[in-house]
Design a protein around this motif. Structure first.
Motif, PDB file in Angstrom:
ATOM      1  N   SER A  62       0.356  -1.278  -0.070  1.00 28.15           N
ATOM      2  CA  SER A  62      -0.062   0.087  -0.096  1.00 28.15           C
ATOM      3  C   SER A  62       1.052   1.580   0.314  1.00 28.15           C
ATOM      4  O   SER A  62       0.881   2.563  -0.522  1.00 28.15           O
ATOM      5  CB  SER A  62      -0.983   0.140   1.078  1.00 28.15           C
ATOM      6  OG  SER A  62      -2.368  -1.058   1.345  1.00 28.15           O
ATOM      7  N   PHE A  63       1.923   1.427   1.105  1.00 24.85           N
ATOM      8  CA  PHE A  63       3.257   2.602   1.325  1.00 24.85           C
ATOM      9  C   PHE A  63       3.788   2.523  -0.457  1.00 24.85           C
ATOM     10  O   PHE A  63       3.914   3.431  -1.146  1.00 24.85           O
ATOM     11  CB  PHE A  63       4.007   2.487   2.117  1.00 24.85           C
ATOM     12  CG  PHE A  63       4.518   3.432   2.144  1.00 24.85           C
ATOM     13  CD1 PHE A  63       4.437   4.296   2.765  1.00 24.85           C
ATOM     14  CD2 PHE A  63       5.741   3.362   1.114  1.00 24.85           C
ATOM     15  CE1 PHE A  63       5.693   4.975   3.158  1.00 24.85           C
ATOM     16  CE2 PHE A  63       7.225   4.718   1.715  1.00 24.85           C
ATOM     17  CZ  PHE A  63       6.383   5.256   2.547  1.00 24.85           C
ATOM     18  N   TRP A  64       3.683   1.461  -0.643  1.00 22.93           N
ATOM     19  CA  TRP A  64       4.271   1.431  -2.240  1.00 22.93           C
ATOM     20  C   TRP A  64       3.475   2.350  -2.996  1.00 22.93           C
ATOM     21  O   TRP A  64       4.458   2.717  -3.997  1.00 22.93           O
ATOM     22  CB  TRP A  64       5.242   0.055  -2.630  1.00 22.93           C
ATOM     23  CG  TRP A  64       6.000  -0.188  -3.728  1.00 22.93           C
ATOM     24  CD1 TRP A  64       7.559  -0.303  -3.546  1.00 22.93           C
ATOM     25  CD2 TRP A  64       6.118   0.013  -5.412  1.00 22.93           C
ATOM     26  NE1 TRP A  64       7.824   0.017  -4.501  1.00 22.93           N
ATOM     27  CE2 TRP A  64       7.385  -0.098  -6.076  1.00 22.93           C
ATOM     28  CE3 TRP A  64       4.623   0.313  -5.786  1.00 22.93           C
ATOM     29  CZ2 TRP A  64       7.791   0.586  -7.535  1.00 22.93           C
ATOM     30  CZ3 TRP A  64       4.824   0.725  -7.336  1.00 22.93           C
ATOM     31  CH2 TRP A  64       6.029   1.002  -7.848  1.00 22.93           C
ATOM     32  N   GLN A  65       2.330   1.912  -3.367  1.00 28.50           N
ATOM     33  CA  GLN A  65       1.451   2.022  -4.354  1.00 28.50           C
ATOM     34  C   GLN A  65       1.700   4.090  -4.834  1.00 28.50           C
ATOM     35  O   GLN A  65       1.053   4.248  -5.689  1.00 28.50           O
ATOM     36  CB  GLN A  65       0.635   1.238  -4.207  1.00 28.50           C
ATOM     37  CG  GLN A  65      -0.127   0.701  -4.790  1.00 28.50           C
ATOM     38  CD  GLN A  65      -0.764  -0.783  -4.392  1.00 28.50           C
ATOM     39  OE1 GLN A  65      -1.176  -0.786  -3.254  1.00 28.50           O
ATOM     40  NE2 GLN A  65      -1.794  -1.102  -5.445  1.00 28.50           N
ATOM     41  N   ALA A  66       1.554   4.805  -2.894  1.00 33.33           N
ATOM     42  CA  ALA A  66       1.923   5.440  -2.923  1.00 33.33           C
ATOM     43  C   ALA A  66       2.710   6.008  -3.503  1.00 33.33           C
ATOM     44  O   ALA A  66       2.675   7.597  -3.758  1.00 33.33           O
ATOM     45  CB  ALA A  66       0.853   5.876  -1.321  1.00 33.33           C
TER      46      ALA A  66
END
Length: 226
Positions: free
Chosen positions: A218-222
């Motif tokens: 989730s962090f990587w996508q953002a």
């Protein structure tokens, strides 16, 4: 229905008795009119016996017919009930067989997955590994399919599942593109050549920093890094 028939028979017989009495009375009157004494007229034979005999016989036939109808209806109801029970039992048996097969298939799949996981975890160190072998190793170590998919999403974008991938500008290394790569020595000194060591390090990193691989994803996508 049977009670009604019983009443009908009693009514018919009552009617017969009344009719016989009426015939006897009429005969007596006729006898008196003919000059006979009342005693003689009353003693004259009449057809009352025939009436009483014939009418009950007809009632018995009717009773037998009704009894046969009731029996036929009862037999039909029994046949329908048996058919319903048999159909219910057949459906239950089919459902039980399907459930048993499903359980057997699931058990077989679970055993197969467990064997693959054991093989991946116990595999000796190799000189080189294919992408499929590295992915199988990661799936066995992570266990949960959903978390593995999140882990895979990151590794695919960071290194394409190449455990010797090196970023020429930053020096990031391995599946996880650890920077510096020497960070992975906390898990094993063979971090340069052993994808298992890299996977364990990457999983520990994601769990400690983002609670899980899916949290890291989730962090990587953002942010496009983690």
């Amino acid at each position: 229905m049977l009670e009604g028939n019983r009443v009908s028979r009693i009514s018919v017989r009552g009617f017969a008795v009344v009719s016989a009495t009426a015939v006897t009375t009429v005969g007596a009157v006729v006898g008196v009119a003919a000059g006979e004494t009342p005693a003689t007229a009353a003693a004259q034979p009449v057809d009352a016996t025939t009436v009483l005999a014939d009418i009950p016989a007809g009632a018995e036939v009717q009773q037998a017919s009704l009894t046969q109808q009731v029996q036929a209806q009862s037999d039909a109801a029994d046949a329908t009930a048996r058919k319903t029970v048999e159909e219910t039992a057949r459906k239950a048996a089919a459902k039980a067989a399907a459930a048993k097969k499903k359980a057997a298939d699931e058990a077989a799949e679970a055993a197969k997955a467990a064997a693959a996981k054991k093989k991946a975890l116990e595999a000796p160190v190799q000189a080189s590994y294919t992408v499929a072998e590295v992915q199988a190793m990661a799936e066995a170590i992570i266990g949960d399919e959903t978390q593995f998919q999140c882990f895979s999403n990151i590794v695919t974008r960071e290194s394409g599942w190449r455990y010797t991938a090196t970023n020429a500008s930053s020096g990031a290394y391995g599946l996880m593109q650890a920077l510096p790569g020497s960070k992975m020595s906390s898990v094993g000194d063979d971090w340069r050549t052993n994808p298992k060591t890299q996977i364990k390090w990457g999983l520990n990193y994601m769990n400690s920093r983002y609670d899980s691989p899916c949290g890291a994803w989730s962090f990587w996508q953002a942010n496009h890094w983690y």
